[in-house]
Design a protein around this motif. Structure first.
Motif, PDB file in Angstrom:
ATOM      1  N   LYS A 215       0.811  -1.225   0.000  1.00  0.00           N
ATOM      2  CA  LYS A 215       0.000   0.000   0.000  1.00  0.00           C
ATOM      3  C   LYS A 215       0.846   1.278   0.000  1.00  0.00           C
ATOM      4  CE  LYS A 215      -4.167  -2.004   2.037  1.00  0.00           C
ATOM      5  NZ  LYS A 215      -5.213  -1.880   3.091  1.00  0.00           N
ATOM      6  N   LYS A 216       1.855   1.344   0.861  1.00  0.00           N
ATOM      7  CA  LYS A 216       2.746   2.503   0.891  1.00  0.00           C
ATOM      8  C   LYS A 216       4.193   2.035   1.008  1.00  0.00           C
ATOM      9  CE  LYS A 216      -0.279   5.928   0.884  1.00  0.00           C
ATOM     10  NZ  LYS A 216      -0.320   6.943  -0.208  1.00  0.00           N
ATOM     11  N   ASN A 217       5.089   2.822   0.424  1.00  0.00           N
ATOM     12  CA  ASN A 217       6.512   2.617   0.684  1.00  0.00           C
ATOM     13  C   ASN A 217       7.189   3.967   0.851  1.00  0.00           C
ATOM     14  OD1 ASN A 217       8.342   2.202  -2.421  1.00  0.00           O
ATOM     15  ND2 ASN A 217       6.395   3.240  -2.161  1.00  0.00           N
ATOM     16  N   THR A 218       8.169   3.995   1.763  1.00  0.00           N
ATOM     17  CA  THR A 218       8.924   5.205   2.048  1.00  0.00           C
ATOM     18  C   THR A 218      10.384   4.963   1.727  1.00  0.00           C
ATOM     19  OG1 THR A 218       7.426   5.799   3.856  1.00  0.00           O
ATOM     20  CG2 THR A 218       9.581   6.880   3.819  1.00  0.00           C
ATOM     21  N   VAL A 219      10.944   5.791   0.866  1.00  0.00           N
ATOM     22  CA  VAL A 219      12.362   5.701   0.525  1.00  0.00           C
ATOM     23  C   VAL A 219      13.089   6.867   1.191  1.00  0.00           C
ATOM     24  CG1 VAL A 219      14.083   5.713  -1.326  1.00  0.00           C
ATOM     25  CG2 VAL A 219      11.883   4.549  -1.662  1.00  0.00           C
ATOM     26  N   ILE A 220      14.129   6.543   1.954  1.00  0.00           N
ATOM     27  CA  ILE A 220      14.952   7.533   2.642  1.00  0.00           C
ATOM     28  C   ILE A 220      16.366   7.433   2.094  1.00  0.00           C
ATOM     29  CG2 ILE A 220      15.876   8.291   4.875  1.00  0.00           C
ATOM     30  CD1 ILE A 220      13.488   6.897   6.214  1.00  0.00           C
ATOM     31  N   ASP A 221      16.823   8.473   1.402  1.00  0.00           N
ATOM     32  CA  ASP A 221      18.175   8.509   0.850  1.00  0.00           C
ATOM     33  C   ASP A 221      18.997   9.572   1.572  1.00  0.00           C
ATOM     34  OD1 ASP A 221      17.819   6.481  -1.015  1.00  0.00           O
ATOM     35  OD2 ASP A 221      17.061   7.854  -2.545  1.00  0.00           O
ATOM     36  N   ILE A 222      20.253   9.249   1.840  1.00  0.00           N
ATOM     37  CA  ILE A 222      21.107  10.128   2.645  1.00  0.00           C
ATOM     38  C   ILE A 222      22.448  10.349   1.945  1.00  0.00           C
ATOM     39  CG2 ILE A 222      22.404  10.305   4.822  1.00  0.00           C
ATOM     40  CD1 ILE A 222      20.067   8.910   6.198  1.00  0.00           C
ATOM     41  N   TRP A 223      22.939  11.578   2.038  1.00  0.00           N
ATOM     42  CA  TRP A 223      24.272  11.949   1.589  1.00  0.00           C
ATOM     43  C   TRP A 223      25.096  12.447   2.766  1.00  0.00           C
ATOM     44  CZ3 TRP A 223      22.789  15.391  -3.185  1.00  0.00           C
ATOM     45  CH2 TRP A 223      22.980  14.661  -4.374  1.00  0.00           C
ATOM     46  N   THR A 224      26.385  12.166   2.747  1.00  0.00           N
ATOM     47  CA  THR A 224      27.333  12.900   3.573  1.00  0.00           C
ATOM     48  C   THR A 224      27.740  14.142   2.795  1.00  0.00           C
ATOM     49  OG1 THR A 224      29.285  11.840   2.629  1.00  0.00           O
ATOM     50  CG2 THR A 224      28.230  10.730   4.497  1.00  0.00           C
ATOM     51  N   GLU A 225      28.463  15.035   3.420  1.00  0.00           N
ATOM     52  CA  GLU A 225      28.960  16.210   2.701  1.00  0.00           C
ATOM     53  C   GLU A 225      29.871  15.772   1.554  1.00  0.00           C
ATOM     54  OE1 GLU A 225      28.790  19.753   1.522  1.00  0.00           O
ATOM     55  OE2 GLU A 225      28.066  19.561   3.600  1.00  0.00           O
ATOM     56  N   MET A 226      30.712  14.770   1.815  1.00  0.00           N
ATOM     57  CA  MET A 226      31.637  14.303   0.788  1.00  0.00           C
ATOM     58  C   MET A 226      30.912  13.687  -0.396  1.00  0.00           C
ATOM     59  SD  MET A 226      34.658  11.424   1.026  1.00  0.00           S
ATOM     60  CE  MET A 226      35.630  12.398   2.170  1.00  0.00           C
ATOM     61  N   THR A 227      29.943  12.786  -0.118  1.00  0.00           N
ATOM     62  CA  THR A 227      29.271  12.124  -1.232  1.00  0.00           C
ATOM     63  C   THR A 227      28.418  13.106  -2.029  1.00  0.00           C
ATOM     64  OG1 THR A 227      27.561  11.377   0.337  1.00  0.00           O
ATOM     65  CG2 THR A 227      29.276   9.803  -0.269  1.00  0.00           C
ATOM     66  N   ARG A 228      27.883  14.121  -1.375  1.00  0.00           N
ATOM     67  CA  ARG A 228      27.141  15.150  -2.112  1.00  0.00           C
ATOM     68  C   ARG A 228      28.071  15.900  -3.057  1.00  0.00           C
ATOM     69  NH1 ARG A 228      25.820  20.725  -1.431  1.00  0.00           N
ATOM     70  NH2 ARG A 228      23.753  21.226  -2.276  1.00  0.00           N
ATOM     71  N   GLN A 229      29.224  16.312  -2.566  1.00  0.00           N
ATOM     72  CA  GLN A 229      30.160  17.056  -3.402  1.00  0.00           C
ATOM     73  C   GLN A 229      30.663  16.198  -4.567  1.00  0.00           C
ATOM     74  OE1 GLN A 229      30.758  20.287  -3.309  1.00  0.00           O
ATOM     75  NE2 GLN A 229      29.314  20.418  -1.581  1.00  0.00           N
ATOM     76  N   LEU A 230      30.944  14.924  -4.302  1.00  0.00           N
ATOM     77  CA  LEU A 230      31.389  14.039  -5.376  1.00  0.00           C
ATOM     78  C   LEU A 230      30.311  13.868  -6.432  1.00  0.00           C
ATOM     79  CD1 LEU A 230      33.257  11.296  -3.327  1.00  0.00           C
ATOM     80  CD2 LEU A 230      34.285  12.859  -4.981  1.00  0.00           C
ATOM     81  N   TYR A 231      29.064  13.713  -5.994  1.00  0.00           N
ATOM     82  CA  TYR A 231      27.980  13.575  -6.963  1.00  0.00           C
ATOM     83  C   TYR A 231      27.843  14.834  -7.806  1.00  0.00           C
ATOM     84  CZ  TYR A 231      23.470  13.185  -9.152  1.00  0.00           C
ATOM     85  OH  TYR A 231      22.475  13.163 -10.109  1.00  0.00           O
ATOM     86  N   LEU A 232      27.878  16.003  -7.157  1.00  0.00           N
ATOM     87  CA  LEU A 232      27.724  17.266  -7.888  1.00  0.00           C
ATOM     88  C   LEU A 232      28.869  17.473  -8.870  1.00  0.00           C
ATOM     89  CD1 LEU A 232      26.459  19.588  -5.007  1.00  0.00           C
ATOM     90  CD2 LEU A 232      25.116  18.527  -6.828  1.00  0.00           C
ATOM     91  N   GLN A 233      30.075  17.063  -8.485  1.00  0.00           N
ATOM     92  CA  GLN A 233      31.215  17.187  -9.389  1.00  0.00           C
ATOM     93  C   GLN A 233      31.034  16.296 -10.615  1.00  0.00           C
ATOM     94  OE1 GLN A 233      34.747  16.344  -7.090  1.00  0.00           O
ATOM     95  NE2 GLN A 233      34.309  17.981  -5.611  1.00  0.00           N
ATOM     96  N   GLU A 234      30.595  15.061 -10.380  1.00  0.00           N
ATOM     97  CA  GLU A 234      30.365  14.155 -11.496  1.00  0.00           C
ATOM     98  C   GLU A 234      29.229  14.644 -12.387  1.00  0.00           C
ATOM     99  OE1 GLU A 234      32.168  11.453 -12.418  1.00  0.00           O
ATOM    100  OE2 GLU A 234      33.550  12.162 -10.857  1.00  0.00           O
ATOM    101  N   ALA A 235      28.172  15.161 -11.763  1.00  0.00           N
ATOM    102  CA  ALA A 235      27.025  15.656 -12.533  1.00  0.00           C
ATOM    103  C   ALA A 235      27.412  16.837 -13.391  1.00  0.00           C
ATOM    104  CB  ALA A 235      25.893  16.034 -11.582  1.00  0.00           C
ATOM    105  N   ALA A 236      28.323  17.666 -12.898  1.00  0.00           N
ATOM    106  CA  ALA A 236      28.751  18.849 -13.646  1.00  0.00           C
ATOM    107  C   ALA A 236      29.527  18.474 -14.906  1.00  0.00           C
ATOM    108  CB  ALA A 236      29.595  19.744 -12.754  1.00  0.00           C
ATOM    109  N   LYS A 237      30.090  17.264 -14.924  1.00  0.00           N
ATOM    110  CA  LYS A 237      30.863  16.812 -16.087  1.00  0.00           C
ATOM    111  C   LYS A 237      29.974  16.284 -17.205  1.00  0.00           C
ATOM    112  CE  LYS A 237      34.764  15.403 -13.182  1.00  0.00           C
ATOM    113  NZ  LYS A 237      35.593  14.246 -12.728  1.00  0.00           N
ATOM    114  N   GLN A 238      28.727  15.997 -16.857  1.00  0.00           N
ATOM    115  CA  GLN A 238      27.820  15.409 -17.838  1.00  0.00           C
ATOM    116  C   GLN A 238      27.393  16.414 -18.908  1.00  0.00           C
ATOM    117  OE1 GLN A 238      27.345  12.094 -17.678  1.00  0.00           O
ATOM    118  NE2 GLN A 238      28.655  12.152 -15.856  1.00  0.00           N
TER     119      GLN A 238
END
Length: 260
Positions: free
Chosen positions: A237-260
């Motif tokens: 009936k319901k599902n809850t997804v909880i996703d978490i970043w550290t400061e480091m993983t957020r910065q790494l993701y944003l850096q990779e995304a900027a290269k796309q």
């Protein structure tokens, strides 16, 4: 009242990031269906009025600090509650034990899960000695990840973290940690308490607790950002997804995304 056990949760946590920018992922996955529902009105747990009365025992400043998602218009009220109650546990752990955990016996409509008393005891012991943590703050990119999987995975009746059959960003694309909860509850508080206690035969490592309270994490592995989405689920009936970043993983993701 549900006639079958309809709540379970799974979690996955990925530790660390390589110097080259790729992720060195060492996942831990667990899941636990709650046992059969209880049958008496008395066993259904706290009402919304009970919860509001308990909340009032926290100071205004603590509640304000915990309520980091209050003004995020893209979140629904229950999604905002997840931030609020998780953050109360993080920033005022001893009071959280006193106000919510001590007299909590099970989610409304369900009996306590396997090893509930033992896990509740170890949670109280840990929280009564832990230092306060910084609150988790909303991140709309993480919300997009969580919403995609909660929506598309929910339509498929997916269980766990496998994005197969969806085009959703997953753990292997840079999310630091994830918990997924299944079932219907009137308040996010009950889901948060169950995740923190982590009862169930498959949860001896209490990974949900470790994710939400940063247990055993190094200084570069402290959760800082969170995305939460509650959507319909084909089976539960319901599902809850909880996703978490550290400061480091957020910065790494944003850096990779900027290269796309």
């Amino acid at each position: 009242m549900l006639s079958l056990s309809a709540l379970l949760a799974t979690c996955l946590i990925a530790f660390g990031a390589s110097a080259g920018g790729g992720y060195d992922l060492a996942p831990l996955i667990s899941g636990h269906p709650l046992p059969s529902p209880s049958v008496t009105v008395k066993e259904r747990g706290w009402t919304q009025e009970d919860i509001r009365a308990k909340e009032a025992l926290f100071s205004d400043s603590v509640r304000e600090q915990a309520n980091t998602a209050a003004h995020e218009d893209y979140l629904n009220p229950q999604e905002k509650e997840f931030f609020y109650f998780i953050n109360l546990a993080r920033i005022a752990p001893q009071q959280f034990v006193q106000v919510f955990l001590t007299d909590y016996h099970h989610a409304p409509g369900y009996v306590a899960g396997y090893a509930f008393k033992e896990r509740k005891k170890t949670l109280a012991q840990y929280m009564n000695t832990m230092e306060p943590l910084q609150p988790l703050v909303p991140d709309e990119t993480l919300f997009g990840f969580a919403e995609c999987f909660a929506t598309k995975g929910g339509k498929l009746g997916a269980i766990g973290h496998d994005r197969e059959g969806t085009d959703c960003t997953g753990m292997w694309d840079g999310i630091f940690a994830e918990c997924v909860d299944y079932g219907v509850q009137e308040s996010a508080l009950f889901c948060v308490l169950e995740l923190l206690i982590d009862a169930g035969r498959e949860n001896e490592d209490t990974t949900h607790r470790r994710i939400l309270l940063d247990v055993g994490h190094g200084t570069d592995q402290i959760g800082r950002y969170m995305g939460v989405a509650v959507r319909n689920h084909k089976r539960y009936k319901k599902n809850t997804v909880i996703d978490i970043w550290t400061e480091m993983t957020r910065q790494l993701y944003l850096q990779e995304a900027a290269k796309q």
